[in-house]
Enzyme design. Structure first.
Site, short mmCIF file in Angstrom:
data_model
loop_
_atom_site.label_atom_id
_atom_site.label_comp_id
_atom_site.label_asym_id
_atom_site.label_seq_id
_atom_site.Cartn_x
_atom_site.Cartn_y
_atom_site.Cartn_z
N GLY A 49 97.14 -4.99 31.40
CA GLY A 49 98.36 -5.45 30.74
C GLY A 49 97.95 -6.65 29.90
O GLY A 49 97.29 -7.57 30.41
N ALA A 50 98.36 -6.62 28.62
CA ALA A 50 97.82 -7.61 27.67
C ALA A 50 97.95 -9.06 28.14
O ALA A 50 96.95 -9.80 28.19
CB ALA A 50 98.47 -7.39 26.31
N ARG A 91 87.48 -5.52 26.64
CA ARG A 91 88.49 -4.59 26.10
C ARG A 91 88.88 -5.09 24.70
O ARG A 91 89.19 -6.26 24.52
CB ARG A 91 89.74 -4.53 27.00
CG ARG A 91 89.44 -3.96 28.38
CD ARG A 91 90.71 -3.58 29.10
NE ARG A 91 91.25 -2.32 28.62
CZ ARG A 91 92.46 -1.86 28.96
NH1 ARG A 91 93.24 -2.57 29.74
NH2 ARG A 91 92.88 -0.69 28.50
N GLN A 198 99.67 4.50 34.68
CA GLN A 198 100.26 3.17 34.90
C GLN A 198 101.76 3.27 35.15
O GLN A 198 102.33 2.45 35.86
CB GLN A 198 100.01 2.27 33.67
CG GLN A 198 98.58 1.81 33.50
CD GLN A 198 97.78 2.75 32.62
OE1 GLN A 198 98.07 3.93 32.51
NE2 GLN A 198 96.74 2.23 32.00
N ASP A 239 100.21 -4.31 22.99
CA ASP A 239 98.92 -5.01 23.10
C ASP A 239 98.56 -5.80 21.86
O ASP A 239 97.80 -6.76 21.93
CB ASP A 239 97.81 -4.01 23.41
CG ASP A 239 97.93 -3.54 24.84
OD1 ASP A 239 98.83 -2.72 25.12
OD2 ASP A 239 97.17 -4.04 25.69
N ASN A 249 100.08 0.12 21.47
CA ASN A 249 100.42 0.11 22.90
C ASN A 249 99.77 1.34 23.52
O ASN A 249 99.13 2.15 22.84
CB ASN A 249 101.94 0.10 23.10
CG ASN A 249 102.32 -0.17 24.55
OD1 ASN A 249 101.79 -1.09 25.17
ND2 ASN A 249 103.20 0.63 25.12
N LYS A 250 99.94 1.47 24.82
CA LYS A 250 99.32 2.55 25.58
C LYS A 250 99.47 3.90 24.88
O LYS A 250 100.52 4.21 24.33
CB LYS A 250 99.98 2.59 26.96
CG LYS A 250 99.49 3.64 27.92
CD LYS A 250 98.00 3.69 28.08
CE LYS A 250 97.36 2.37 28.46
NZ LYS A 250 95.89 2.37 28.33
O1 MRU Z 1 95.35 -0.04 29.48
P1 MRU Z 1 96.41 -0.97 29.97
O2 MRU Z 1 97.04 -0.51 31.23
O3 MRU Z 1 95.95 -2.40 30.00
O4 MRU Z 1 97.52 -0.88 28.83
C1 MRU Z 1 98.62 -1.74 28.93
C2 MRU Z 1 99.69 -1.46 27.98
O5 MRU Z 1 99.59 -0.65 27.09
C3 MRU Z 1 100.92 -2.32 28.15
O6 MRU Z 1 102.04 -1.63 27.71
C4 MRU Z 1 100.74 -3.59 27.32
O7 MRU Z 1 99.56 -4.23 27.64
C5 MRU Z 1 101.86 -4.52 27.49
S1 MRU Z 1 101.86 -5.32 29.05
C6 MRU Z 1 103.12 -6.40 29.06
#
Ligand code: MRU
Length: 347
Positions: A49-50, A91, A198, A239, A249-250
């Site tokens: 999560g960012a 990342r 997730q 992100d 985003n994801k």
């Molecule tokens: O690969 P991840 O699980 O780190 O991806 C996270 C996301 O895409 C979240 O939606 C994003 O980081 C926002 S978290 C507040």
């Protein structure tokens, strides 16, 4: 309010995280002390999560330097920058990682000539400030979010943007969690979010734990529930937001946004202003992380779900075009299209 997912130990010798890869089955805390442990925890999504990645990395940079035994200022700053570059390479997509690392490095520089102890003290304070600010920002984002919905709404979520991904409340889930505290009833539909689940493992867990009505769906069911009129709004985190509002985003988020447009459902992106990267002109400039093919082929399965020889393409994020986003909700206010203007007014 205190965050539980990422904690700086009292002695400043480790960052203690809740290992998100073990949830929802086990709550396991692990202590990270070295640059390598931090890199692996971020890469393997033990912390993810960012905003949470940024918080963990900022505290981690302090911890690694606190454990380094380095007491010459110049060697300290050289080593610090090396560790920063290494952790930052874990990342590529979330801007919060670099943002937090830079803040903690700048804090060390602000004490140049005052000795290593003063530098460490400034780094510790800055890394804690990043987390404290995140708690405050998530609360404000959630308050703005509540102005966009009404009691009884059905909300579709993708990935996880709750307390685990931030500090408290979360971004995308904050409106639901704060709303629950204030007596709202929401009906959440949570995309499982292939391939790393997730949504299933973390979002449904966090919402269920908070006593919010949550229904888990496979990603390919989002169109049907929108068509059935069960969804009043889509809520996602992000992100990195480019200056024109294109948003990473994801993986799968842009598909949800396309569907939402088709069915006339508002699509909201939630993020702290630190996720907006004004140096990045459009989504085309955002680096999209590509991950191991076995996350698709074998992860979470008792047996492989595809022949080992089959090629897999596993981008971890996608970019949602600014035109598809109804609003970007930050702690500084709600921005609407055209984002080139509304985002620049924030800064
Ligand atoms: O690969 P991840 O699980 O780190 O991806 C996270 C996301 O895409 C979240 O939606 C994003 O980081 C926002 S978290 C507040």
């Amino acid at each position: 309010m205190k965050a539980e997912n990422v904690i700086l130990s009292e002695d400043g010798k480790s960052v203690i995280i809740t290992d998100q890869t073990q949830l929802p089955n086990r709550t396991v805390h692990i202590a990270l002390k070295t640059a390598e442990e931090l890199y692996d925890a971020i890469y393997e999504l033990k912390v993810r999560g960012a905003p949470a990645i940024g918080i963990c990395a900022g505290m981690g940079l302090y911890v690694v330097m606190n454990n380094s035994g380095e007491n010459d200022e110049e060697s300290f700053l050289t080593k610090l920058h090396k560790v920063l570059v290494y952790i930052n390479s874990s990342r590529p997509t979330a801007v919060n990682l670099r943002h937090a690392l830079d803040r903690v490095e700048n804090a060390a520089h602000s004490e140049r000539s005052n000795g290593v102890d003063a530098m460490l003290d400034a780094m510790r304070k800055e890394s804690i400030a990043i987390q404290d600010e995140d708690i405050e920002m998530c609360r404000k984002i959630s308050e703005y979010g509540l102005t966009l919905v009404k009691d009884g709404d059905g909300i579709l979520t993708h990935c996880n943007a709750g307390p685990l991904a931030t500090s408290c409340y979360g971004t995308g889930l904050g409106t639901l969690l704060l709303g629950k505290e204030k007596g709202y009833t929401f009906h959440a539909f949570t995309d499982e979010t292939r391939p790393l689940l997730q949504g299933a493992r973390l979002t449904s867990y966090e919402l269920d734990k908070a006593g919010i009505d949550v229904t888990l769906i496979c990603d390919n069911m989002a169109s049907l529930v929108m068509k059935q009129g069960k969804i009043n709004a889509c809520f996602v985190g992000c992100d990195r937001v480019a200056a024109n509002g294109d948003t990473a985003n994801k993986i799968g988020t842009s598909g949800v946004a396309v569907l939402a447009k088709h069915y006339g459902v508002p699509f909201y992106v939630f993020c702290p202003s630190s996720t907006i990267d004004m140096n990045c002109k459009t989504g085309a400039d955002i680096v999209i992380e590509e991950r191991e093919p076995d996350e698709i082929r074998t992860k979470f399965y008792a047996e492989p779900m595809a022949p080992a020889s089959v090629k897999c393409y596993n981008p971890a994020f996608d970019v949602t075009d600014a035109e598809l986003i109804t609003a970007i909700v930050t702690e500084r206010g709600i921005c609407r299209y055209p984002y080139t203007e509304s985002l620049s007014k924030l800064f």
